[in-house]
Design a protein around this motif. Structure first.
Motif, PDB file in Angstrom:
ATOM      1  N   TRP A  68       0.833  -1.212   0.000  1.00 18.27           N
ATOM      2  CA  TRP A  68       0.000   0.000   0.000  1.00 18.27           C
ATOM      3  C   TRP A  68       0.859   1.249   0.000  1.00 18.27           C
ATOM      4  O   TRP A  68       0.572   2.215  -0.715  1.00 18.27           O
ATOM      5  N   LEU A  69       1.945   1.252   0.767  1.00 21.54           N
ATOM      6  CA  LEU A  69       2.802   2.436   0.859  1.00 21.54           C
ATOM      7  C   LEU A  69       3.562   2.705  -0.435  1.00 21.54           C
ATOM      8  O   LEU A  69       4.050   3.813  -0.646  1.00 21.54           O
ATOM      9  N   GLU A  70       3.669   1.690  -1.311  1.00 23.35           N
ATOM     10  CA  GLU A  70       4.339   1.893  -2.595  1.00 23.35           C
ATOM     11  C   GLU A  70       3.625   2.936  -3.448  1.00 23.35           C
ATOM     12  O   GLU A  70       4.212   3.475  -4.395  1.00 23.35           O
ATOM     13  N   ASN A  71       2.362   3.240  -3.124  1.00 20.50           N
ATOM     14  CA  ASN A  71       1.606   4.231  -3.890  1.00 20.50           C
ATOM     15  C   ASN A  71       2.070   5.652  -3.599  1.00 20.50           C
ATOM     16  O   ASN A  71       1.640   6.591  -4.272  1.00 20.50           O
ATOM     17  N   PHE A  72       2.903   5.850  -2.571  1.00 21.26           N
ATOM     18  CA  PHE A  72       3.327   7.189  -2.171  1.00 21.26           C
ATOM     19  C   PHE A  72       4.815   7.379  -2.449  1.00 21.26           C
ATOM     20  O   PHE A  72       5.626   6.517  -2.143  1.00 21.26           O
ATOM     21  N   SER A  73       5.164   8.530  -3.009  1.00 23.52           N
ATOM     22  CA  SER A  73       6.567   8.879  -3.163  1.00 23.52           C
ATOM     23  C   SER A  73       7.152   9.333  -1.832  1.00 23.52           C
ATOM     24  O   SER A  73       8.363   9.227  -1.604  1.00 23.52           O
ATOM     25  N   TYR A  74       6.315   9.867  -0.959  1.00 24.37           N
ATOM     26  CA  TYR A  74       6.732  10.316   0.365  1.00 24.37           C
ATOM     27  C   TYR A  74       5.939   9.513   1.385  1.00 24.37           C
ATOM     28  O   TYR A  74       4.714   9.606   1.437  1.00 24.37           O
ATOM     29  N   LYS A  75       6.630   8.738   2.196  1.00 23.79           N
ATOM     30  CA  LYS A  75       5.927   7.804   3.080  1.00 23.79           C
ATOM     31  C   LYS A  75       6.698   7.596   4.372  1.00 23.79           C
ATOM     32  O   LYS A  75       7.873   7.949   4.490  1.00 23.79           O
ATOM     33  N   ILE A  76       6.016   6.983   5.312  1.00 17.99           N
ATOM     34  CA  ILE A  76       6.587   6.735   6.622  1.00 17.99           C
ATOM     35  C   ILE A  76       7.536   5.537   6.586  1.00 17.99           C
ATOM     36  O   ILE A  76       7.462   4.706   5.691  1.00 17.99           O
ATOM     37  N   ASN A  77       8.398   5.491   7.590  1.00 14.69           N
ATOM     38  CA  ASN A  77       9.148   4.275   7.877  1.00 14.69           C
ATOM     39  C   ASN A  77       8.345   3.553   8.960  1.00 14.69           C
ATOM     40  O   ASN A  77       8.240   4.039  10.082  1.00 14.69           O
ATOM     41  N   VAL A  78       7.774   2.421   8.620  1.00 14.14           N
ATOM     42  CA  VAL A  78       6.817   1.776   9.527  1.00 14.14           C
ATOM     43  C   VAL A  78       7.443   1.489  10.882  1.00 14.14           C
ATOM     44  O   VAL A  78       6.879   1.790  11.930  1.00 14.14           O
ATOM     45  N   GLY A  79       8.621   0.918  10.940  1.00 19.23           N
ATOM     46  CA  GLY A  79       9.271   0.636  12.204  1.00 19.23           C
ATOM     47  C   GLY A  79       8.583  -0.482  12.979  1.00 19.23           C
ATOM     48  O   GLY A  79       7.529  -0.997  12.599  1.00 19.23           O
TER      49      GLY A  79
END
Length: 799
Positions: free
Chosen positions: A750-761
């Motif tokens: 899901w996060l691949e859709n964003f160029s700017y995203k969180i580091n899940v950790g």
């Protein structure tokens, strides 16, 4: 016979009120969730299929490379529609379109309307928006004609027919030529008015490949194969004659893609007139609804098999009295069906009651009556039968297959194979719940990141005031008057707000290596743009009053210069540092110098990386004011703005919104997804805990004598709670171990859709695991504590 089974089932329901209530409530919540998710899924899948020619309608998108990067946008130039229609016989009609805002007036009645659709005359022939008055061939055949929706017709003309009456729109008188039904909620194109595309201005009357700001649709002839037509179009675009027109020579290219209309909403990465959905989310929500049903069914199976020990005498006597396996099987299936029927009715009531809340979560406009239509009722019946089978088949088979003699002597053994089944179901339930919790936490964390990320400008306390028409003549006077209001800190104007800039353009410069062309996004603005939005300059300055002197239009514009501000990305793409870019001469909306380089800011969704941006001084293009206001006494400031506006522009209604609302609107789809996942994960964990609650209650009752003996031997409250809880906690631990890898994979996709995203950790996984273990401990610990606090003498005496 059947009625007799139902009566017995009803008696058992009344006899075991706690377990029956847990089963009925759990199943009803599961079915209600499935009904509501089904409404959402059906709405998403049905987008645009009201169009009778939907299978022949395509949206044209533009794919190009005029510098050193490929770009793909949903908009095209004005030439694409008419030129392709002339060139390719497969194209029956074309429609170029754009949605804008304007003041609409009928005498003294005036409103600012935000859904004015500009479209070519074939619009009503291509799309199936039902005309109540007027004919599709003539309603848009002249530039002074306009079509109203049913709602707008009543708003401006009451119960009178508006046909041939006039409205003042975009500063000109227009004649109402038709009335159509309001656009369906599952339409990508939603509008209140429709008028001719060329009413947008002279720039739309010229056919151009570039300046791509318009949505273009084609109606194809019957039997046209889309892929083959697309190949023909791109061969045509690569032909020498067209390449000479477009300038796309060498490694440069300009191509077009044809997207089937029914694929655009769910299967396209390029947004149209509204944010797209996501077919992946549809698959996920479908799976979630089935998983919720499985959890509810697992609850029933767990409790039914656990309670089998209490029904050994009943089953044994039935078999001794002559009941065969089939009759016992039917009895237990009847019980399950009866419980599921009650749950289905209650689930329908719950779903109906939750429709307003569901609309708030999804942003939909669902009505309660939609739940009693044939499709949802059929789904409910199918789900009811499915749950009856899934939940009842195993207990019915186990109870009906036991021998009478064995049952009467020893009862049912609930710790063997059945115990394994119950443990497996608990692991499955909580694995699903933990997966949904982690996935939801990731989405919520990303949404918080989006809201708090430094995007390169200040979006807070920026008042956006659209304007058009005669306001251009009074622009400077209005700005001066607004500037006198206490609380107004700075004012600028622009064509668009900076959170989602769509103006496509190009720029040319001459370097030591020769001519260099760059495709970019452009933004015409007024003075104080950088100051008002609190942007950071990497070099140079903002536009100043003396820059207007450069724009000398005398002597056939012989001395005309156009000043520019560019972003860091464009400077680097042109081969300059920000300092080196200052004073460089470039060509776009005119030849002129770069006077400033602004640090990169996100001028589109965070799904996209920051691209090259050109900001040019273009006051005449402005369509809105942006005012930075103090965060003190905002309401007083707004009141003063309205007073000044109404005094100086009494014929135009005062209208405003805040820039941060525009920014948040970019992520409505993600926000709704996060809310839906929150609701789904909450429902799953609730159902899992309900089943655990019932099973823990039953297990504790079964171990009452053991607990009493342990207390007499000196066990304290903590020992008893640990004794009862440890097996459940171990099972939940296994479910967490299963769920975490799956959640890492799914949330990463899901996060691949964003160029700017969180580091899940690891924090998300620790929170989800701890939350699940705490809920389990509380659920099981309640019953364990209750049993541990009982008088052991009483426990042993009543065992």
């Amino acid at each position: 016979m059947i009625w007799n089974y139902i009566k017995i089932a009803w008696r058992n329901i009344k006899k075991n009120k706690l377990y029956s209530a847990i089963n009925i409530f759990g199943l009803s919540v599961g079915l209600a969730a499935c009904l509501l998710i089904g409404l959402y899924i059906n709405n998403e899948l049905s987008y645009d299929n009201f169009n009778t020619k939907a299978d022949r309608i395509v949206r044209t998108t533009m794919e190009f490379n005029m510098s050193d990067r490929d770009q793909h946008v949903a908009t095209t130039g004005t030439k694409v529609g008419p030129q392709f229609a002339r060139t390719f016989p497969e194209i029956e009609e074309y429609v170029r379109s754009y949605i804008s805002s304007s003041t609409v007036k009928n005498g003294n009645l005036a409103f600012t309307e935000n859904k004015i659709l500009f479209a070519d005359p074939a619009f009503f022939k291509v799309f199936s928006f039902n005309l109540l008055e007027g004919t599709e061939a003539t309603v848009l055949d002249a530039p002074d004609k306009i079509v109203l929706t049913e709602t707008m017709a009543k708003k401006y003309f009451g119960e009178q027919s508006p046909i041939n009456k006039t409205l003042n729109v975009i500063g000109k008188e227009m004649r109402v030529s038709g009335v159509c039904q309001d656009a369906p909620k599952n339409s990508q194109i939603k509008f209140d008015f429709v008028t001719q595309f060329t009413n947008l201005g002279n720039n739309t009357k010229r056919e151009e490949w570039w300046s791509a700001n318009w949505m273009t649709y084609f109606l194809l002839k019957e039997g046209t194969i889309i892929n083959r037509l697309e190949e023909k179009i791109n061969k045509y675009m690569d032909s020498p004659a067209v390449v000479e027109q477009t300038g796309a020579d060498g490694e440069k290219f300009l191509h077009y893609r044809l997207q089937p209309l029914l694929d655009v909403h769910l299967k396209s990465d390029l947004a149209g007139f509204e944010p797209n959905g996501n077919i992946t989310n549809i698959y996920i929500f479908t799976i979630i609804s089935l998983l919720i049903l499985l959890i509810a069914s697992a609850n029933y199976t767990n409790l039914a098999t656990a309670q089998s020990t209490k029904r050994s005498a009943e089953i044994g006597m039935r078999k001794v009295m002559g009941a065969n396996r089939k009759q016992v099987f039917i009895q237990f299936i009847s019980e399950t069906t009866t419980i599921t029927f009650f749950a289905a009715v209650l689930g329908l009531i719950i779903a109906t009651a939750l429709i307003p809340l569901f609309n708030d979560i999804t942003g939909g406009a669902f009505e309660r009556f939609e739940l009693i239509q044939p499709l949802p009722l059929t789904i409910l019946i199918v789900f009811t039968l499915l749950v009856s089978f899934l939940a009842g088949i195993y207990p019915a088979m186990v109870l009906s297959s036991s021998k009478a003699s064995g049952v009467l002597k020893k009862g049912f053994n609930s710790t063997g194979g059945n115990g394994f089944l119950r443990k497996s179901l608990i692991v499955g339930q909580f694995a699903i719940s933990v997966f949904l919790i982690i996935y939801t936490l990731v989405i919520l964390k990303q949404m918080d990141f989006i809201k708090t990320k430094d995007i390169g400008y200040d979006k807070d306390h920026i008042v956006v005031m659209p304007f058009s028409g005669s306001m251009h003549k009074n622009m400077e006077a209005l700005k001066d008057a607004f500037g006198q209001i206490p609380g107004v800190l700075s004012i600028t104007a622009s064509y668009e707000t900076p959170e989602f800039v769509q103006w496509g353009d190009g720029l040319t410069t001459h370097t030591d290596e020769g001519k260099k062309d760059v495709s970019l996004t452009a933004m015409p603005v007024d003075l104080n743009f950088v100051k008002t939005l609190n942007m950071t300059l990497a070099a140079g300055r903002d536009f100043i009053e003396s820059d207007f002197a450069m724009q000398d239009t005398t002597n056939n514009r012989e001395n005309y210069l156009q000043p520019y501000i560019i972003n860091e990305t464009l400077a680097h793409q042109l081969g300059w540092t920000p300092e080196e870019a200052i004073g460089q001469i470039v060509e776009s909306k005119g030849t002129g110098p770069i006077v400033g380089v602004v640090k990169d800011f996100n001028f589109q969704s965070l799904h996209n990386p920051v691209g090259p941006l050109m900001i040019f001084l273009g006051r005449d293009f402005s369509r809105l004011f942006m005012l930075k206001v103090s965060n003190q006494n905002i309401q007083n400031t707004l009141t003063s703005l309205k007073e000044v506006y109404s005094t100086r522009m009494p014929e135009i209604p005062f209208n405003y919104h805040f820039l941060d609302d525009d920014y948040n609107a970019l992520y409505k789809a993600e926000e709704r997804t996060s809310q839906l996942f929150s609701a789904a994960s909450g429902t799953a964990i609730l159902l899992a805990c309900l089943g655990l609650f019932g099973l823990a209650a039953f297990t504790t009752v079964q171990r009452t004598k053991e607990i009493g003996i342990r207390k007499i031997l000196g066990a304290n409250l903590g020992d008893i709670v640990f004794l009862v809880s440890k097996n459940f906690l171990m099972l939940v631990g296994i479910s967490i171990a299963i769920a975490i890898p799956l959640a890492i994979w799914a949330s990463g996709k899901w996060l691949e859709n964003f160029s700017y995203k969180i580091n899940v950790g690891s924090g998300v996984f620790v929170i989800a695991a701890c939350l699940t273990l705490i809920v389990t401990l509380i659920t099981v610990g309640y019953h364990a504590s209750k049993a541990a606090l009982m008088n052991p003498v009483k426990s042993l005496r009543t065992e």
